[in-house]
Design a protein around this motif. Structure first.
Motif, PDB file in Angstrom:
ATOM      1  N   ALA A   1     139.655  19.930 134.918  1.00 31.26           N
ATOM      2  CA  ALA A   1     139.828  21.223 134.233  1.00 31.26           C
ATOM      3  C   ALA A   1     139.157  21.180 132.864  1.00 31.26           C
ATOM      4  CB  ALA A   1     141.314  21.521 134.095  1.00 31.26           C
ATOM      5  N   TRP A   2     139.298  20.051 132.177  1.00 33.34           N
ATOM      6  CA  TRP A   2     138.712  19.913 130.828  1.00 33.34           C
ATOM      7  C   TRP A   2     137.194  20.024 130.898  1.00 33.34           C
ATOM      8  CZ3 TRP A   2     135.399  17.491 127.659  1.00 33.34           C
ATOM      9  CH2 TRP A   2     135.624  17.623 126.281  1.00 33.34           C
ATOM     10  N   GLU A   3     136.635  19.321 131.929  1.00 29.81           N
ATOM     11  CA  GLU A   3     135.179  19.358 132.062  1.00 29.81           C
ATOM     12  C   GLU A   3     134.684  20.771 132.366  1.00 29.81           C
ATOM     13  OE1 GLU A   3     134.609  15.993 134.779  1.00 29.81           O
ATOM     14  OE2 GLU A   3     133.312  15.165 133.196  1.00 29.81           O
ATOM     15  N   ARG A   4     135.496  21.499 133.163  1.00 32.87           N
ATOM     16  CA  ARG A   4     135.114  22.887 133.458  1.00 32.87           C
ATOM     17  C   ARG A   4     135.099  23.707 132.157  1.00 32.87           C
ATOM     18  NH1 ARG A   4     138.085  22.293 137.973  1.00 32.87           N
ATOM     19  NH2 ARG A   4     139.922  23.360 137.152  1.00 32.87           N
ATOM     20  N   SER A   5     136.173  23.560 131.388  1.00 32.10           N
ATOM     21  CA  SER A   5     136.217  24.297 130.108  1.00 32.10           C
ATOM     22  C   SER A   5     135.013  23.942 129.247  1.00 32.10           C
ATOM     23  CB  SER A   5     137.460  23.948 129.289  1.00 32.10           C
ATOM     24  OG  SER A   5     138.587  24.311 129.972  1.00 32.10           O
ATOM     25  N   CYS A   6     134.738  22.680 129.234  1.00 30.74           N
ATOM     26  CA  CYS A   6     133.644  22.210 128.372  1.00 30.74           C
ATOM     27  C   CYS A   6     132.320  22.850 128.798  1.00 30.74           C
ATOM     28  CB  CYS A   6     133.566  20.695 128.446  1.00 30.74           C
ATOM     29  SG  CYS A   6     132.373  20.018 127.282  1.00 30.74           S
ATOM     30  N   ALA A   7     132.095  22.857 130.104  1.00 27.49           N
ATOM     31  CA  ALA A   7     130.835  23.424 130.605  1.00 27.49           C
ATOM     32  C   ALA A   7     130.766  24.920 130.266  1.00 27.49           C
ATOM     33  CB  ALA A   7     130.740  23.210 132.108  1.00 27.49           C
ATOM     34  N   ARG A   8     131.921  25.598 130.420  1.00 29.61           N
ATOM     35  CA  ARG A   8     131.945  27.036 130.124  1.00 29.61           C
ATOM     36  C   ARG A   8     131.622  27.267 128.637  1.00 29.61           C
ATOM     37  NH1 ARG A   8     135.429  29.976 127.951  1.00 29.61           N
ATOM     38  NH2 ARG A   8     137.138  28.481 128.061  1.00 29.61           N
ATOM     39  N   ILE A   9     132.255  26.495 127.792  1.00 31.28           N
ATOM     40  CA  ILE A   9     132.020  26.688 126.353  1.00 31.28           C
ATOM     41  C   ILE A   9     130.571  26.366 125.997  1.00 31.28           C
ATOM     42  CG2 ILE A   9     132.596  25.762 124.067  1.00 31.28           C
ATOM     43  CD1 ILE A   9     135.488  25.548 125.111  1.00 31.28           C
TER      44      ILE A   9
ATOM     45  N   GLU B   1     137.211  28.377 120.243  1.00 32.38           N
ATOM     46  CA  GLU B   1     137.195  27.798 121.591  1.00 32.38           C
ATOM     47  C   GLU B   1     136.917  26.299 121.542  1.00 32.38           C
ATOM     48  OE1 GLU B   1     134.856  30.059 124.403  1.00 32.38           O
ATOM     49  OE2 GLU B   1     135.256  31.914 123.295  1.00 32.38           O
ATOM     50  N   LEU B   2     135.942  25.938 120.742  1.00 34.42           N
ATOM     51  CA  LEU B   2     135.589  24.522 120.657  1.00 34.42           C
ATOM     52  C   LEU B   2     136.689  23.720 119.970  1.00 34.42           C
ATOM     53  CD1 LEU B   2     133.362  22.572 121.373  1.00 34.42           C
ATOM     54  CD2 LEU B   2     132.105  23.303 119.338  1.00 34.42           C
TER      55      LEU B   2
ATOM     56  N   LEU C   1     135.283  11.533 127.478  1.00 30.97           N
ATOM     57  CA  LEU C   1     134.885  12.912 127.156  1.00 30.97           C
ATOM     58  C   LEU C   1     134.762  13.186 125.648  1.00 30.97           C
ATOM     59  CD1 LEU C   1     137.150  14.622 129.808  1.00 30.97           C
ATOM     60  CD2 LEU C   1     134.713  14.208 129.974  1.00 30.97           C
ATOM     61  N   GLY C   2     135.523  12.400 124.900  1.00 28.93           N
ATOM     62  CA  GLY C   2     135.541  12.618 123.442  1.00 28.93           C
ATOM     63  C   GLY C   2     134.137  12.721 122.833  1.00 28.93           C
ATOM     64  N   PRO C   3     133.265  11.723 123.073  1.00 31.37           N
ATOM     65  CA  PRO C   3     131.946  11.767 122.436  1.00 31.37           C
ATOM     66  C   PRO C   3     131.162  13.011 122.819  1.00 31.37           C
ATOM     67  CG  PRO C   3     132.375   9.614 123.387  1.00 31.37           C
ATOM     68  CD  PRO C   3     133.491  10.503 123.844  1.00 31.37           C
ATOM     69  N   LYS C   4     131.342  13.469 124.042  1.00 29.92           N
ATOM     70  CA  LYS C   4     130.588  14.663 124.462  1.00 29.92           C
ATOM     71  C   LYS C   4     131.041  15.874 123.630  1.00 29.92           C
ATOM     72  CE  LYS C   4     129.865  17.473 128.626  1.00 29.92           C
ATOM     73  NZ  LYS C   4     128.460  17.787 128.429  1.00 29.92           N
ATOM     74  N   ALA C   5     132.393  15.987 123.526  1.00 25.01           N
ATOM     75  CA  ALA C   5     132.928  17.121 122.762  1.00 25.01           C
ATOM     76  C   ALA C   5     132.501  17.055 121.291  1.00 25.01           C
ATOM     77  CB  ALA C   5     134.451  17.128 122.868  1.00 25.01           C
ATOM     78  N   GLN C   6     132.558  15.863 120.713  1.00 30.72           N
ATOM     79  CA  GLN C   6     132.150  15.714 119.302  1.00 30.72           C
ATOM     80  C   GLN C   6     130.675  16.069 119.128  1.00 30.72           C
ATOM     81  OE1 GLN C   6     133.974  15.507 116.871  1.00 30.72           O
ATOM     82  NE2 GLN C   6     135.901  14.671 117.638  1.00 30.72           N
TER      83      GLN C   6
END
Ligand code: PHE
Length: 357
Positions: free
Chosen positions: A11-19, A50-51, A69-74
């Motif tokens: 779910a997190w990865e989906r959100s990330c891709a959407r954002i 959102e981010l 996932l942390g580094p990707k989000a950062q």
């Protein structure tokens, strides 16, 4: 809009891709003005952006997922911030450039200097004279311009029929027993009346005489009167004080000359000259070819004056002096016509620096 925090990795990865794609679409780099850019920034990176939410929700994931996932989000956050910063700088530059083209006001130009007033050379000269005497322990006293005959004449041993009155060319007030003071010696009397010895005062101020205006005379001019009264004060003290003053004012190598003179309120009296510093001493138009320039009048206070204000003249003695401020200012600045001080021509006044303040 409430968004559920994604609690699983998928779910997190989906959100990330959407954002990520929303970020691309919103395109910080394409925001056409600063308010739009701020809107985009708040949408993703505001407190509830959102981010921001996505980053916060990392804490709900397992530790391994967080590490993955942390580094990707950062990274997403960092590149978005960089894009916003770059766009903001570009928009600001463009708006500065546009306002330089259209606005009359250019805040980057150096300001026009506001004209700054300065003290008149007569005032600075008067201050300098008083300052030297203050260093020698004199205090400052002032008196009124409008005086009675007693303070200007009678108490100073100039009775009504005394020839000295003629030399003063006095302005009398119409229908009143009053006059404009012809010298600051009036303050000798006022100081003696209002305080008890020992006494050391200077009284700087304006004086008035019915004179024809020319290069060396004016109907209004300035004097600094000095008065010392104590026990055992005599001519030697007068000489010491005045010599110290003149050397402080005009330089330590200044030569002085004490000539016998006459004033009704001092006995003995003297006029003090300094060696002409235009020639110096060999004779020139400024010293009328004598090599000397008269700078002040002085003397030992006549016991009659002390008596007239109720002092025991056997116990107290003193000396007094009167300095012409215009005369000193002319000498200090090489001014040859007294009238220049009064016409307030800025081209004349602007020559004087403030070193004598
Ligand atoms: N009052 C005198 C004048 O105006 C100057 C003076 C003052 C002389 C004090 C002696 C002592 O000419």
């Amino acid at each position: 809009m409430e968004r559920e925090a994604p609690t699983t990795r998928a779910a997190w990865e989906r959100s990330c891709a959407r954002i990520e794609s929303a970020l691309r679409e919103a395109g910080a780099a394409a925001a056409e003005d600063l308010p739009k850019l701020e809107e985009v920034r708040v949408r993703f990176l505001g407190r509830k952006g959102e981010l921001t939410e996505l980053l916060k929700s990392l804490k709900d994931l397992s530790i391994e997922d967080r590490r993955a996932l942390g580094p990707k989000a950062q990274g997403l956050k960092a590149s978005f911030e960089a894009a916003v910063g770059a766009r903001r700088a570009a928009l600001e530059d463009a708006s500065d450039a546009a306002s330089l083209e259209t606005d009359a006001l250019d805040l980057t130009l150096p300001a026009v200097r506001a004209p700054r007033g300065r003290l008149h050379p007569l005032t600075t000269t008067l201050h300098e004279i008083a300052r030297i005497f203050q260093l020698m322990g004199y205090s400052w006293a002032e008196g009124p311009f409008v005086e009675d005959e007693r303070h200007n004449f009678t108490a100073l041993n100039i009775p009504e029929d005394h020839p000295a009155r003629d030399s003063h060319d006095t302005f009398y007030l119409q229908d009143l027993p009053l006059l404009l003071r012809t010298h600051t010696s009036t303050v000798q009397i006022r100081a003696l009346e209002s305080s008890r010895p020992p006494l050391r005062v200077v009284c700087p101020g304006r004086v008035f005489r019915h004179e024809q205006l020319d290069a060396t005379h004016s109907a209004v001019f300035h004097q600094v009167e000095g008065l010392v009264v104590d026990e055992g004060v005599g001519f030697a003290d007068l000489k010491g004080h005045l010599q110290a003053f003149l050397q402080q004012l005009l330089g330590t190598s200044t030569k002085t000359r004490f000539r016998p003179s006459y004033f009704p309120f001092t006995e003995p009296s003297t006029e003090v000259d300094v060696q002409c510093f235009f020639c110096p001493g060999s004779g020139c138009p400024s010293c009328k070819h004598t090599g000397w320039i008269e700078i002040l009048g002085a003397g030992v206070v006549n016991p009659v004056v002390l008596k007239s204000v109720g002092y025991d003249e056997k116990k107290w003695s003193g000396f007094a002096f009167g300095i012409g401020v215009e005369r000193v200012a002319m000498l200090l600045h090489g001014v040859r016509d007294l009238r220049d001080f009064y016409t307030n021509d800025l081209r004349f006044l602007k020559q004087f620096d403030e070193s004598l303040l």
